[in-house]
Design an enzyme around this catalytic site. Structure first.
Site, PDB file in Angstrom:
ATOM      1  N   ARG A   1       0.834  -1.206   0.000  1.00 57.36           N
ATOM      2  CA  ARG A   1       0.000   0.000   0.000  1.00 57.36           C
ATOM      3  C   ARG A   1       0.871   1.259   0.000  1.00 57.36           C
ATOM      4  NH1 ARG A   1      -2.218  -3.794  -0.899  1.00 57.36           N
ATOM      5  NH2 ARG A   1      -4.104  -4.693  -0.020  1.00 57.36           N
TER       6      ARG A   1
ATOM      7  N   SER B   1     -11.127   0.158   3.765  1.00 57.34           N
ATOM      8  CA  SER B   1     -10.196  -0.138   4.858  1.00 57.34           C
ATOM      9  C   SER B   1      -9.514   1.139   5.329  1.00 57.34           C
ATOM     10  CB  SER B   1      -9.136  -1.140   4.391  1.00 57.34           C
ATOM     11  OG  SER B   1      -9.742  -2.352   3.994  1.00 57.34           O
TER      12      SER B   1
ATOM     13  N   GLU C   1      -4.442   3.796   6.214  1.00 60.67           N
ATOM     14  CA  GLU C   1      -4.391   3.656   4.766  1.00 60.67           C
ATOM     15  C   GLU C   1      -5.018   4.868   4.096  1.00 60.67           C
ATOM     16  OE1 GLU C   1      -5.910   0.420   1.425  1.00 60.67           O
ATOM     17  OE2 GLU C   1      -5.496  -0.255   3.439  1.00 60.67           O
TER      18      GLU C   1
END
Length: 338
Positions: free
Chosen positions: A164, A238, A334
């Site tokens: 990520r 998320s 995130e």
């Protein structure tokens, strides 16, 4: 090119929180970007590039210029008997692009179906799901530097992809608009069904022979069932990354918490699910006013209607603190916070 002043960003972020841009400009062609940014007005003003707003939490107004990436287009630029190269506009919807690939039997992104956001955001986050990361199919990223007014070309290696993560979140954070991404896709699928949830869904669907369509449909079903629709309840998917910890730390935690799930990453490190950690701390389904944690997925923070970005951020910090106190692990966001 329309330039709006004092423009509401509520419909441009999937959390649905109120925020205002001092100036707002939709960019449909790179030439519009060049023409706009040449003005001296923007040189001393903060600039935010916005895709579909599916990975941002506004905690304040944007006292500057918001550039909405609406550069579209999907074009075959090279093709062989085995592979195809697609040049895709940064403003294209990611899921529509995945469905285009599935429909044309171009393999490599089917496991990434229904991930919200734009194509231009995909390399920034190095989006991933069900054993696949977008870095595996990106050949090149082309971006406009907002300060130097240069068109920059990044090879896959230049992107410095991680979990990520990418160079676009560090050295170039807030300094680029990704105008195109070139994808290298296969005409001979290699199916990724390592995740148990994906295999189980395919079994429920009665799939006997794997196909790109079957894989993408299974992923869509899982994500629809597990994750709230932003059109119905504000969220950005998320909120936290799954933490990656040293093997020794994991082994110590496993002795204390025998049910702790894990996914091997390297010989000396392990990834553990953030959702499990959050749920063990009692946050799943928690609600305080209109800010809360989704009842079906502890990794998703939600806006039930009128929560502010600051209220959601404050809740996320309390969750991080409680996970650290119990497990000695700091969760990393995130979602980008403005």
């Amino acid at each position: 090119m329309p330039l709006e002043e004092h423009y509401s960003l509520k419909k441009h972020n999937t959390f649905g929180v109120e925020a205002c841009a001092r100036y707002f400009a939709p960019i449909r062609q790179m030439e519009e970007l060049e023409e706009l940014l040449i003005a001296d007005l923007w040189k001393s003003m903060p600039t935010l590039v916005l895709g579909e707003g599916s990975n941002i939490l506004f905690t304040r107004d944007v006292d500057g210029l918001v550039l909405k990436n609406e550069i579209k287009g999907i074009a075959v630029i090279r093709e062989t008997a085995d592979e195809v190269w697609l040049k895709v506009g940064g403003g294209e919807n990611w899921h529509r692009f995945v469905m285009f690939c599935v429909g044309n039997q171009y393999a490599g992104v089917e496991n990434l179906a229904l991930i919200p956001g734009s194509v231009g955001a995909s390399p920034v986050q190095n989006i991933g799901a069900y054993g696949v990361e977008v870095k595996e199919v990106i050949e090149k990223v082309v971006a406009w530097h907002l300060e130097t007014h240069e068109l920059l070309h990044f090879s896959n290696a230049d992107c410095a992809f991680g979990y990520r993560d990418s160079v676009f979140k560090h050295a170039y954070q807030g300094r680029l608009m990704i105008v195109w991404v070139v994808f290298r896709l296969s005409k001979h699928p290699v199916f990724h069904t390592e995740y148990a949830a994906l295999r189980e869904e395919l079994e429920r669907m009665g799939v006997k022979t794997l196909s790109l369509k079957a894989i993408s449909e299974a992923v869509i079903r899982i994500r629809t069932r597990k994750l709230p629709d932003p059109a119905k309840i504000g969220n950005a998917g998320s909120f936290f990354k799954n933490p990656q910890i040293p093997l020794a730390q994991y082994q110590a935690l496993k002795q204390q918490f025998p049910d702790l799930p894990s996914f091997p990453v390297h010989a000396d490190s392990v990834k553990i699910p953030a959702a499990w950690l959050i749920e063990q701390c009692g946050w799943k389904g928690y609600r305080e006013g209109d800010a809360g944690v989704h009842s079906q997925q502890a990794l998703v923070l939600v806006n039930y209607g009128k929560a502010t970005g600051k209220q959601i951020l404050d809740l996320s910090e309390r969750i991080r603190q409680s996970v650290h106190e119990r497990f000695g692990v700091w969760l990393e966001r995130e979602v980008n916070v403005w």
